[in-house]
Design an enzyme around this catalytic site. Structure first.
Site, PDB file in Angstrom:
ATOM      1  N   ARG A 183      44.749  26.332  38.911  1.00  0.00           N
ATOM      2  CA  ARG A 183      44.950  26.631  40.361  1.00  0.00           C
ATOM      3  C   ARG A 183      45.326  28.045  40.774  1.00  0.00           C
ATOM      4  O   ARG A 183      44.976  28.393  41.620  1.00  0.00           O
ATOM      5  CB  ARG A 183      46.345  25.970  40.539  1.00  0.00           C
ATOM      6  CG  ARG A 183      46.288  24.285  40.810  1.00  0.00           C
ATOM      7  CD  ARG A 183      47.663  23.610  40.422  1.00  0.00           C
ATOM      8  NE  ARG A 183      48.572  23.765  41.454  1.00  0.00           N
ATOM      9  CZ  ARG A 183      49.818  23.869  41.237  1.00  0.00           C
ATOM     10  NH1 ARG A 183      50.201  23.473  39.948  1.00  0.00           N
ATOM     11  NH2 ARG A 183      50.778  23.878  41.924  1.00  0.00           N
ATOM     12  N   ARG A 199      43.489  26.736  53.055  1.00  0.00           N
ATOM     13  CA  ARG A 199      43.157  26.986  51.657  1.00  0.00           C
ATOM     14  C   ARG A 199      41.856  27.659  51.413  1.00  0.00           C
ATOM     15  O   ARG A 199      41.740  28.376  50.294  1.00  0.00           O
ATOM     16  CB  ARG A 199      43.368  25.885  50.765  1.00  0.00           C
ATOM     17  CG  ARG A 199      44.482  25.203  50.325  1.00  0.00           C
ATOM     18  CD  ARG A 199      45.077  26.252  49.087  1.00  0.00           C
ATOM     19  NE  ARG A 199      45.721  25.343  48.049  1.00  0.00           N
ATOM     20  CZ  ARG A 199      46.675  24.489  47.986  1.00  0.00           C
ATOM     21  NH1 ARG A 199      47.401  24.437  49.071  1.00  0.00           N
ATOM     22  NH2 ARG A 199      47.103  23.803  46.969  1.00  0.00           N
ATOM     23  N   ARG A 233      58.996  23.721  37.273  1.00  0.00           N
ATOM     24  CA  ARG A 233      59.408  23.074  38.539  1.00  0.00           C
ATOM     25  C   ARG A 233      59.275  21.558  38.335  1.00  0.00           C
ATOM     26  O   ARG A 233      58.668  20.912  37.427  1.00  0.00           O
ATOM     27  CB  ARG A 233      58.213  23.375  39.502  1.00  0.00           C
ATOM     28  CG  ARG A 233      58.102  22.734  40.913  1.00  0.00           C
ATOM     29  CD  ARG A 233      57.533  23.893  41.837  1.00  0.00           C
ATOM     30  NE  ARG A 233      56.300  23.447  42.053  1.00  0.00           N
ATOM     31  CZ  ARG A 233      55.314  23.944  43.015  1.00  0.00           C
ATOM     32  NH1 ARG A 233      55.890  24.830  43.856  1.00  0.00           N
ATOM     33  NH2 ARG A 233      53.998  23.508  43.187  1.00  0.00           N
ATOM     34  N   ARG A 235      54.677  17.226  37.809  1.00  0.00           N
ATOM     35  CA  ARG A 235      53.420  16.760  38.243  1.00  0.00           C
ATOM     36  C   ARG A 235      52.216  16.947  37.523  1.00  0.00           C
ATOM     37  O   ARG A 235      52.421  17.667  36.655  1.00  0.00           O
ATOM     38  CB  ARG A 235      53.026  17.814  39.728  1.00  0.00           C
ATOM     39  CG  ARG A 235      53.695  17.181  40.887  1.00  0.00           C
ATOM     40  CD  ARG A 235      53.713  18.317  42.168  1.00  0.00           C
ATOM     41  NE  ARG A 235      52.452  19.088  42.182  1.00  0.00           N
ATOM     42  CZ  ARG A 235      52.459  19.988  43.126  1.00  0.00           C
ATOM     43  NH1 ARG A 235      53.415  20.326  43.629  1.00  0.00           N
ATOM     44  NH2 ARG A 235      51.304  20.626  43.079  1.00  0.00           N
ATOM     45  N   LYS A 287      56.466  28.571  49.229  1.00  0.00           N
ATOM     46  CA  LYS A 287      56.090  27.983  50.541  1.00  0.00           C
ATOM     47  C   LYS A 287      56.912  26.761  50.944  1.00  0.00           C
ATOM     48  O   LYS A 287      57.245  26.523  52.134  1.00  0.00           O
ATOM     49  CB  LYS A 287      54.381  27.759  50.665  1.00  0.00           C
ATOM     50  CG  LYS A 287      53.432  28.723  50.270  1.00  0.00           C
ATOM     51  CD  LYS A 287      52.044  28.567  50.493  1.00  0.00           C
ATOM     52  CE  LYS A 287      51.721  27.376  49.566  1.00  0.00           C
ATOM     53  NZ  LYS A 287      51.739  27.802  47.955  1.00  0.00           N
TER      54      LYS A 287
END
Ligand code: ADP
Ligand code: ZN
Length: 215
Positions: free
Chosen positions: A173, A88, A127, A162, A13
């Site tokens: 998640r 969300r 990532r 992160r 996204k």
């Protein structure tokens, strides 16, 4: 363009949103980026959000709606916006519908980016994100590393993994996504706004969106 981008964490996204901003000057609005900025700044909002985020839980709807109500009224949204990571939950989608009606804003489309789960898992664990809250450029240690290891190409800040990108937080998640966010696909289908795009390449997704919008 006024779009909502739906998709699991790691669906791309953020990358797609950044590519779309270059087309017509629409702004990317990422609630995740805004929240990380607040946490870094140590604001009240950041303090309220931090624990939820670390665990990979959703931040309460009321906090998010407060952020979005202000954000959507800023002048840079007039040209268009790409909502990335919001809404969300069904209550957020319902509150957004009311907010947009109040502001007389009409969405063009809601894009659902569908990517297979194994690709998502691989992407999230590899990532890396720029630690500068004003930049938050995204990298990938395998497919798109920064030119100099650990340093952001754009702003020179350290590039980090992160807190919510540990294996446990990631699976949590994804579970949260399936439970709370996936139902939005049905919500926007009923609204007649949904366009689903399957694609592991952000270029392919961007081109599909462009052709759908006649750009
Ligand atoms: P990703 O899409 O990669 O999961 P984001 O950067 O969008 O990550 O969000 C990071 C975290 O910020 C989420 O796990 C959640 O805790 C919080 N968050 C972001 N957007 C929302 C939202 N719309 N509602 C509730 N929590 C949110
Ligand atoms: Zn940077």
């Amino acid at each position: 363009m006024k779009l909502i981008l739906l998709g699991a964490p790691g669906a791309g996204k953020g990358t797609v949103a950044k590519m779309l901003t270059a087309i017509d000057g629409s702004v990317q609005i990422s609630t995740g980026d805004i929240l990380r900025g607040e946490v870094q700044a140590g604001s009240d909002l950041g303090k309220q959000a931090e624990e939820f985020m670390k665990k990979g839980d959703l931040v309460p709807d009321s906090l998010i709606m407060g952020i979005m109500e202000k954000r959507l009224q800023q002048p840079d949204c007039a040209k268009g916006f790409l909502l990335d990571g919001f809404p969300r939950t069904i209550p957020q989608a319902e509150a957004l519908k009311e907010l947009l009606a109040k502001l007389s804003i009409k969405l063009d489309m809601v894009v659902s980016i569908d990517v297979p789960r194994d690709v998502i898992l691989d992407r999230l664990t590899t990532r890396r994100t720029c630690s500068n809250s004003d930049c938050q450029a995204i990298y990938n240690v395998k497919s798109q590393p920064p030119k100099q290891e650990g340093i952001c190409d754009k702003c020179g800040s350290p590039v980090i993994q992160r807190d919510d990108e540990t294996v446990e937080a990631i699976s949590h998640r994804l579970e949260t996504y399936n439970q709370k966010t996936a139902p939005l696909v049905g919500f926007y289908e009923k609204e007649g706004l949904l366009k689903s795009i399957t694609g592991t390449s952000s270029d392919v997704v961007v081109n599909a969106i462009k052709s759908e919008l006649g750009l």
